[in-house]
Design an enzyme around this catalytic site. Structure first.
Site: not given
Ligand code: UD1
Ligand code: MG
Length: 444
Positions: A13, A77, A368
């Site tokens: 986004r 994550t 300069n």
């Molecule tokens: C995650 C949490 C959710 C929380 C939210 C807060 C999980 C499953 N869910 O959801 O409970 O409320 O964050 O914002 O953890 N990332 C990686 N590798 C991956 C996936 C993600 O490095 O494979 C990093 C992303 O770059 C980001 C962070 O992890 O910095 C969170 O990832 P994102 O996809 O935003 O998680 P949410 O689904 O929003």
């Protein structure tokens, strides 16, 4: 304690070719803010999990105190933290903990994280959670009789769970050994087909490990950046925080909403800053300095009692002594200007060494650059430079010299004399202004 920073996500986004975590906030990459927070905490090992944007992220921020784990593909994550375990768990002493931060959540305060770490106490799982009005999109904290039992993601939640307003910020602390035990066993049978880090909560509960929570003092501490709108909103929060810290230290700001500090601004006593000033890199302002409206200062030192602006630009390497005046439309670069000297209007002073009590006239330019190389201009104490003067470097103006207005100085000017280079003024007797010629007639 180790820190794992998750930074492998794509950031669709942002609609940008630049990886999300490299977008700047206050002139520093989002991920750079998070790394600096980890450093401030005195983390043992800091491991950044990167993936999207590939080596560009690593190349931009690599440092000797960082370890990097590549996550490819990005499967969630839980999978992300697992990639860091060879780095963090291998070197971790028994009883150590791991703090998980997000590379796109730049403004978490060190105090808040210290409270979370204290709550974890080395043997518990501690979650940073928040109570919000609109929990949509977040994982929800499910409790039974007040105790956390698990986290359910929005996409997996039923209506009753969706009504929960305590959300998972994503930031947590866990015993490193427990993480190493739990993560390889995570499944991905959920609505998103991802390995959820949040599933470790239920695993801790099943083992009888206490799950505790701490909360950020302000909502913006755990807000992430997914779009340019959110980036701009957090930039304003950060600038407001910087402005408040300056005012608390005694700096007078004409309007705390109209200052931008993209780096470190060090101020003495009784410093006054008018509206719309931008400070970049490390800027030092001595006691009693006044910065007037609409100035840009980068990597510059301004001595006590000096006045800069309005509309002045101090570029890197500028060092002003005390009681120096730099006025409107004056640009200074890589130059030192000693006490009581003035350049009040329309000048470019680059690669110059300027002494004390020098008066630089309006329209003075140090030439300069010859198109290939840069040279220095030396202006000794008590020099007076007339308006619209060019100093073709390398060149020296001796102590006490005066340069006549309009001079193009190509050789050194001797001390205490008037040097002037311009055509002699003449008045032409009997000269008439040209008159309009008669219009040619149309012959058709
Ligand atoms: C995650 C949490 C959710 C929380 C939210 C807060 C999980 C499953 N869910 O959801 O409970 O409320 O964050 O914002 O953890 N990332 C990686 N590798 C991956 C996936 C993600 O490095 O494979 C990093 C992303 O770059 C980001 C962070 O992890 O910095 C969170 O990832 P994102 O996809 O935003 O998680 P949410 O689904 O929003
Ligand atoms: Mg998210």
């Amino acid at each position: 304690m180790n820190v794992v920073i998750l930074a492998a996500g794509q950031g669709k986004r942002m609609h940008s070719d630049l990886p999300k975590v490299l977008h700047p906030l206050a002139g520093k990459a989002l991920l750079g803010h998070v790394i600096d927070t980890a450093r401030e905490l005195g983390a043992g090992k800091i491991c950044v999990v990167y993936g999207h944007g590939g080596e560009r992220v690593r190349a931009a921020l690599d440092a000797p105190d960082l370890a990097w784990a590549r996550q490819e593909p990005q499967l969630g994550t839980g999978h992300a933290v697992l990639q860091a375990m060879p780095v963090t768990a291998a070197s971790a002493p028994t009883g150590s903990s791991t703090l998980v931060l997000y590379g796109d959540v730049p403004l978490t305060r060190v105090d808040t994280l210290k409270r979370l770490i204290a709550a974890a106490g080395g043997d518990k799982l501690a979650l940073l959670t928040a109570h919000v009005d609109n929990p949509q999109g977040y994982g929800r904290i499910v409790r039974s009789e007040g105790l956390v039992t698990r986290i359910v993601e929005e996409k997996d939640a039923d209506d009753a769970e969706k009504a929960i307003r305590e959300i998972n910020t994503g930031i947590l602390v866990a015993p490193t050994a427990a993480l190493a035990r739990w993560l390889p066993g995570l499944g991905n049978r959920n609505a998103q087909g991802e390995y959820y880090l949040t599933d470790i909560v239920a695993l801790a509960v099943a083992e009888g490990m206490p799950v505790v929570t701490a909360h950020p003092a302000a909502a913006w501490e755990t807000e992430g950046v997914n779009s340019k709108l959110q980036l701009a909103a957090l930039e304003r929060v950060h600038q407001r925080n910087v402005a408040e810290a300056l005012m608390e230290a005694g700096v007078t700001l004409a309007d705390p909403a109209r200052i931008d500090v993209r780096g470190e601004l060090v101020c003495g006593r009784d410093v006054t800053i008018d509206v719309n000033c931008v400070f970049e890199g490390r800027v030092v302002l001595g006691d009693g300095v006044r910065i007037k409206a609409n100035c840009v200062l980068e990597d510059a030192v301004v001595g006590a009692g000096s006045i800069v602006g309005p509309f002045a630009r101090l570029r890197p390497g500028t060092e002003l002594g005390s009681d120096v005046h730099i006025g409107n439309f004056v640009e200074v670069k890589n130059s030192s200007i000693a006490d009581h000297s003035k350049a009040n209007h329309l000048a470019y002073l680059g690669d110059a060494t300027i002494g004390s009590r020098v008066n630089v006239g309006a329209g003075t330019i140090t030439c300069n650059y010859d198109g290939a190389n840069k040279f220095r201009t030396v202006i000794e104490d008590d020099v007076f430079i007339g308006s619209d003067t060019q100093l073709v470097a390398p060149v020296t103006v001796g102590r006490g010299a005066t340069l006549g207005a309009g001079t193009t100085l190509t050789r050194d000017a001797p001390p205490d004399q008037l040097t002037v280079s311009r055509a002699k003024q003449v008045a032409v007797p009997g000269w008439k202004r040209p008159a309009k010629l008669p219009k040619p007639q149309n012959k058709d």
